[in-house]
Design an enzyme around this catalytic site. Structure first.
Site, mmCIF file in Angstrom:
data_model
loop_
_atom_site.group_PDB
_atom_site.id
_atom_site.type_symbol
_atom_site.label_atom_id
_atom_site.label_comp_id
_atom_site.label_asym_id
_atom_site.label_seq_id
_atom_site.Cartn_x
_atom_site.Cartn_y
_atom_site.Cartn_z
ATOM 1 N N ASP A 10 39.903 45.967 46.555
ATOM 2 C CA ASP A 10 39.274 44.654 46.773
ATOM 3 C C ASP A 10 38.395 44.760 48.023
ATOM 4 O OD1 ASP A 10 40.141 41.334 46.266
ATOM 5 O OD2 ASP A 10 38.946 41.950 47.981
ATOM 6 N N ASP A 110 34.039 41.691 43.205
ATOM 7 C CA ASP A 110 34.429 42.548 44.322
ATOM 8 C C ASP A 110 35.773 43.237 44.160
ATOM 9 O OD1 ASP A 110 36.269 40.526 44.897
ATOM 10 O OD2 ASP A 110 36.059 40.884 47.046
ATOM 11 N N GLU A 111 36.279 43.320 42.929
ATOM 12 C CA GLU A 111 37.513 44.087 42.786
ATOM 13 C C GLU A 111 37.601 44.846 41.476
ATOM 14 O OE1 GLU A 111 41.191 41.407 42.417
ATOM 15 O OE2 GLU A 111 39.781 40.172 43.523
#
Ligand code: DCP
Ligand code: CA
Ligand code: CA
Length: 369
Positions: A10, A110-111
């Site tokens: 993350d 974002d992960e």
């Protein structure tokens, strides 16, 4: 089933960190990324903030005006969201991450989950080394820091990544699952929101350890068969979901029941404005822009009607979603002889931000379906 080693990566304070990469002078001040609603100068919400701003209680979801109050005279920087730029950075990082995985699944902008079982020969110490390499590589190539959780499944990896941020690395081996989870609040589990938390509190359940002690039958009684069983399994760290390449999403939609059956545009828009905002938040999370906006209505006779409009170029504008929904409903309700019972909206025809054309002409070509 073979032992698995799963990694969740993350990216730290992602949108704000992207801005720091572009302008390193921001690094030592509070940075706040804002979604301006355009209604008045400071109306809108905070998308995210860097960790300096978070020390002053400025985080995702609070209003921009409250953020300004909390950061008064703190030399803070308020910047508008720039999805295109964040999408580009995200894409480059995801390409790096893919190289480290046997199997790869991006979730949100974002992960990502990486199944690295083969790469590390099911060895968690090897996984630690690999995770450190991943962090270094992303840092060197894109100047972005991330937090990584490693565990025997997605559920544990995700919680492990969340536990230490920013720049965290948390490894949970199979034999550590129970002690790792036991003291954490139940809210750390995916699917447990404020409502469920409150309900659990009345049952004397605050931690995941408390939940693990609770009889599964009792959980099924209170939370239903599916969710009850999920909660039981989650509490003891069981999760068999595989890491898999995502099928590209084709559309994002929301539908909701009206307080009363109606043909009144105002009542319909009250409901759909909220749905538009939810859909928009989802678009932002996934870094998508759209070309089509649609409406759907379930009428009092339970028939389902829909209309849509397609634009020449992809865009990601919340105002345009709302405006198009309004136009479509206005026309639709005028033509309809029945009242609507449920109303919904949908955006589709996606393009990744970076494929977006620079110049967006707003020529509109209406279509119907
Ligand atoms: N985001 C948003 N609105 C929210 C939550 C998130 O616009 N309510 C956007 C901005 C974030 C990005 O999504 O940068 C990723 O969300 P995260 O929840 O992972 O939060 P951050 O990366 O900002 O912070 P953290 O360091 O806690 O992961
Ligand atoms: Ca993040
Ligand atoms: Ca995230």
């Amino acid at each position: 089933m073979q032992a698995r080693v799963i990694m969740l990566v993350d990216l730290d304070y992602f949108f704000a960190q992207c801005e720091e990469v572009r302008d390193p002078s921001l690094k030592d001040k509070p940075v706040v990324i804002c979604v301006y609603s355009g209604r008045s100068q400071d109306s809108g919400a905070v998308s995210t903030s860097n960790y300096i701003a978070r020390k002053y209680g400025v985080k995702s979801g609070i209003s921009i005006s409250l953020a300004k109050k909390r950061l008064k005279e703190k030399d803070a920087m308020f910047l508008p969201v720039n999805h295109k730029f964040y999408g580009e950075v995200s894409e480059k990082i995801m390409e790096i991450l893919k190289g480290y995985a046997d199997r790869f699944e991006q979730v949100g902008i974002d992960e990502a989950y990486l199944d690295v079982s083969q790469k590390v020969k099911e060895n968690f110490e090897e996984a630690r080394k690999l995770a450190q390499k991943v962090k270094e590589d992303v840092k060197i190539q894109q100047k972005i820091t991330c937090s990584i959780g490693v565990g025997p499944n997605k559920l544990v990896a995700k919680i492990a990544a969340d536990i230490q941020k920013p720049e965290g690395l948390t490894i949970v081996k199979p034999e550590q699952i129970e002690s790792f989870l036991a003291s954490l609040p139940v809210g750390r589990l995916i699917g447990v929101g404020v409502k469920t938390e409150k309900k659990m509190e009345t049952l004397g359940i605050r931690t995941i350890g408390d939940l693990a002690k609770c009889d599964v039958q009792r959980l099924v009684e209170v939370f239903g068969k599916k969710f009850g069983r999920y909660l039981h399994n989650a509490s003891i760290g069981i999760d068999d979901a595989p890491v898999q390449e995502r099928r590209e999403v084709e559309s994002i939609s929301r539908i909701s029941t009206l307080k009363e059956d109606t043909r009144d545009l105002r009542i319909v828009l009250e409901k759909t404005d909220h749905l538009c905002e939810e859909v928009y938040a989802n678009l932002v999370q996934q870094g998508l822009s759209f070309r089509s906006v649609g409406i759907v209505a379930v009428m009092t006779d339970m028939t389902i009607r829909s209309r849509s409009k397609t634009f020449e170029n992809p865009t990601d504008n919340l105002g345009l979603i709302k405006k198009t929904v309004k136009e479509l409903f206005e026309k639709f309700l005028n033509e309809s002889e029945l009242e609507a019972r449920r109303v919904g909206i949908k955006v589709s025809n996606f393009a990744k931000k970076q494929e977006e054309q620079k110049q967006i002409t707003s020529f509109i070509r209406p279509t119907r379906n």
